[in-house]
Design a protein around this motif. Structure first.
Motif, mmCIF file in Angstrom:
data_model
loop_
_atom_site.group_PDB
_atom_site.id
_atom_site.type_symbol
_atom_site.label_atom_id
_atom_site.label_comp_id
_atom_site.label_asym_id
_atom_site.label_seq_id
_atom_site.Cartn_x
_atom_site.Cartn_y
_atom_site.Cartn_z
ATOM 1 N N THR A 243 0.924 -1.013 -0.064
ATOM 2 C CA THR A 243 -0.005 -0.029 0.007
ATOM 3 C C THR A 243 0.937 1.279 0.127
ATOM 4 O O THR A 243 0.699 2.120 -0.731
ATOM 5 C CB THR A 243 -0.823 -0.029 1.088
ATOM 6 O OG1 THR A 243 -1.794 -1.105 0.920
ATOM 7 C CG2 THR A 243 -1.619 1.281 1.350
ATOM 8 N N ALA A 280 -0.426 -5.324 -3.958
ATOM 9 C CA ALA A 280 -1.358 -4.575 -4.215
ATOM 10 C C ALA A 280 -1.224 -4.203 -5.748
ATOM 11 O O ALA A 280 0.110 -4.332 -6.043
ATOM 12 C CB ALA A 280 -1.383 -3.071 -3.717
ATOM 13 N N ASP A 299 -5.739 -10.360 -8.261
ATOM 14 C CA ASP A 299 -6.107 -9.158 -9.044
ATOM 15 C C ASP A 299 -5.768 -7.885 -8.210
ATOM 16 O O ASP A 299 -5.269 -7.826 -7.361
ATOM 17 C CB ASP A 299 -7.807 -8.995 -8.838
ATOM 18 C CG ASP A 299 -8.331 -10.143 -9.850
ATOM 19 O OD1 ASP A 299 -8.016 -10.203 -10.841
ATOM 20 O OD2 ASP A 299 -9.355 -10.783 -9.438
ATOM 21 N N SER A 300 -5.548 -6.888 -9.315
ATOM 22 C CA SER A 300 -5.250 -5.279 -8.704
ATOM 23 C C SER A 300 -6.289 -5.021 -7.739
ATOM 24 O O SER A 300 -7.361 -5.422 -7.741
ATOM 25 C CB SER A 300 -5.316 -4.350 -9.884
ATOM 26 O OG SER A 300 -4.057 -4.632 -10.552
ATOM 27 N N THR A 301 -5.671 -4.146 -7.132
ATOM 28 C CA THR A 301 -6.895 -3.588 -5.881
ATOM 29 C C THR A 301 -7.252 -2.232 -5.986
ATOM 30 O O THR A 301 -7.843 -1.704 -4.906
ATOM 31 C CB THR A 301 -6.068 -3.851 -4.408
ATOM 32 O OG1 THR A 301 -4.853 -3.073 -4.452
ATOM 33 C CG2 THR A 301 -5.727 -5.481 -4.199
ATOM 34 N N THR A 302 -6.806 -1.587 -6.982
ATOM 35 C CA THR A 302 -6.944 -0.034 -7.214
ATOM 36 C C THR A 302 -6.758 0.445 -8.876
ATOM 37 O O THR A 302 -6.429 -0.454 -9.400
ATOM 38 C CB THR A 302 -6.278 0.830 -6.327
ATOM 39 O OG1 THR A 302 -6.639 2.241 -6.493
ATOM 40 C CG2 THR A 302 -4.839 0.606 -6.779
ATOM 41 N N THR A 315 -4.019 -3.425 0.494
ATOM 42 C CA THR A 315 -3.078 -4.721 0.168
ATOM 43 C C THR A 315 -3.992 -6.135 0.632
ATOM 44 O O THR A 315 -4.674 -5.932 1.484
ATOM 45 C CB THR A 315 -2.062 -4.649 1.242
ATOM 46 O OG1 THR A 315 -1.109 -3.709 0.890
ATOM 47 C CG2 THR A 315 -1.108 -5.702 1.306
ATOM 48 N N MET A 316 -3.843 -7.165 -0.348
ATOM 49 C CA MET A 316 -4.386 -8.331 0.029
ATOM 50 C C MET A 316 -3.096 -9.339 0.462
ATOM 51 O O MET A 316 -1.942 -8.940 -0.021
ATOM 52 C CB MET A 316 -4.811 -8.865 -1.588
ATOM 53 C CG MET A 316 -5.881 -7.741 -1.943
ATOM 54 S SD MET A 316 -7.494 -7.679 -0.983
ATOM 55 C CE MET A 316 -8.156 -9.153 -1.017
#
Length: 405
Positions: A243, A280, A299-302, A315-316
């Motif tokens: 992040t 992320a 997958d992307s987060t943003t 953040t995953m």
């Protein structure tokens, strides 16, 4: 570009001296009346025609047909086969008004046909017309040559830039994590960069980013972003937090200050003590984790980096198991145009990764996507092996593999 001579230069090939003198007087009288410059030379021996033309450099050749030793029709293909004379217009100047002879002359490369001796006004008009066309062709040829040289220089510079980007990429990695990659720059140089490095003895960072557009600008921006990640500009506690890395990149590369360019990124950190992978993604295609026969998309987060000052990048996290394989890639790996329309797509890439054994997977993907790309351009299966040696990609191809021991 060298300026083109604007003077008409007339070369007459005729075995009769009286014809040569008559043409000279016609040209001189008309040039005096109309104004303008014209240089004139006559040659009586057709065997000397090529040598005379090479020396005199005419803008138009007037030529008789019936001459001893070598007639005018036989001379035509000799001009057209000559590197320096092939484009010089040739006006056949003969006493025969014969359609079959005219057709033969044009078939052999004649530019025009006059029955001698023509009216002086018509003769000068045709000389000027063909000389002007010849000079325009010389100007076009010079412009094309200058363009070719410029393109060759630009391509050399792009190749140098691509080689520089390649030199910055991290070497294969062994140990707790095995890392390797394949990279094929596109013809116009794209904005792909990627890398991996140990932040400290416990944390491995891996990332791939793709700057919008093609050319030197996106490549430089990609290199700048990569340097920010790995140069020490970010503190270790920042680098282990996806992040914070994406937030720092978004603050450093606003598109308003970078010529409208933005980039996508997938950034992950592996902790070898806990076997946790944190990641992320900013608008980038998903990375793919292969676990046995299962494929898990990360997958992307943003959204993309640089498009907005207001930015959040969650953040995953997931736990990595022994023998898991993680694949990071750019869209150049799967956005391949098909012959019938559409693209090859992520689904086909997933299927290929699932079906292919781990050993040699990187080269296998390169070979398969090259085949798909060339088939999409209409190249037959039998010609693909030869075409693949010099294939130019439409976008950068970046593929990274991480194997967890």
């Amino acid at each position: 570009m060298k300026p083109i001579d604007t003077i008409d230069r007339v070369l007459l090939i005729d075995d009769q001296a009286i014809v040569g003198e008559a043409v000279r007087r016609m040209i001189a009288a008309q040039m005096t009346a109309l104004g303008g410059a014209c240089e004139y030379r006559s040659v009586q021996d057709p065997q000397q025609a090529i040598a005379a033309a090479m020396e005199f450099k005419p803008t138009v050749i007037l030529q008789d047909i019936e001459m001893p030793g070598l007639n005018g029709l036989e001379l035509l293909p000799l001009y057209r086969a000559h590197e320096q004379l092939c484009d010089v217009p040739v006006i056949m100047l003969t006493g025969k008004e014969d359609p079959a002879v005219k057709a033969d002359a044009f078939a052999r490369g004649a530019s025009d046909y006059l029955v001698k001796l023509p009216h002086p006004v018509e003769l000068i008009a045709r000389i000027r017309h063909h000389s002007r066309g010849f000079r325009m062709q010389l100007e076009r040829n010079a412009a094309f040559e200058a363009l070719r040289a410029s393109e060759a220089h630009m391509k050399a510079e792009i190749n140098r830039a691509a080689a520089y980007v390649r030199s910055l990429l991290d070497p294969p990695l062994d140990g707790h994590v095995h890392a390797d990659w394949r990279f094929v720059p596109c013809e116009a140089l794209g904005g792909d960069v990627f890398g991996y490095h140990w932040i400290d003895e416990h944390h491995l960072a891996a990332y791939v980013l793709d700057v919008s557009g093609h050319g030197v600008g996106p490549a430089l921006m990609g290199v700048s972003a990569m340097n920010l990640i790995r140069s020490g500009s970010l503190e270790p506690d920042q680098l282990i937090d996806p992040t914070r890395v994406l937030l720092a990149l978004n603050a450093a590369f606003p598109m308003m200050r970078h010529d409208g360019m933005y980039f996508t990124i997938w950034y992950g950190v592996y902790d070898r003590r806990t076997r946790e992978l944190a990641w992320a993604g900013g608008g980038h295609p998903p990375s793919m984790l292969l676990r046995g026969g299962d494929l898990i998309k990360l997958d992307s987060t943003t959204y993309m980096i640089g498009v907005s000052d207001e930015y959040e990048a969650p953040t995953m996290r997931m736990t990595i198991e022994a023998n898991d394989r993680l694949y990071l890639f750019s869209d150049g790996v799967f956005e391949l145009h098909l012959l019938g329309g559409g693209i090859w797509g992520l689904e086909n890439l997933e299927s290929f990764l699932r079906a292919h054994p781990a050993e040699g997977i990187l080269d296998a993907v390169v070979n398969e996507t090259t085949r798909v790309m060339l088939e999409g351009r209409g190249i037959s299966a039998t010609d693909i092996p030869a075409a693949a040696m010099t294939a130019a990609w439409d976008d950068d191809f970046s593929l990274i593999e991480l194997r967890f021991n």
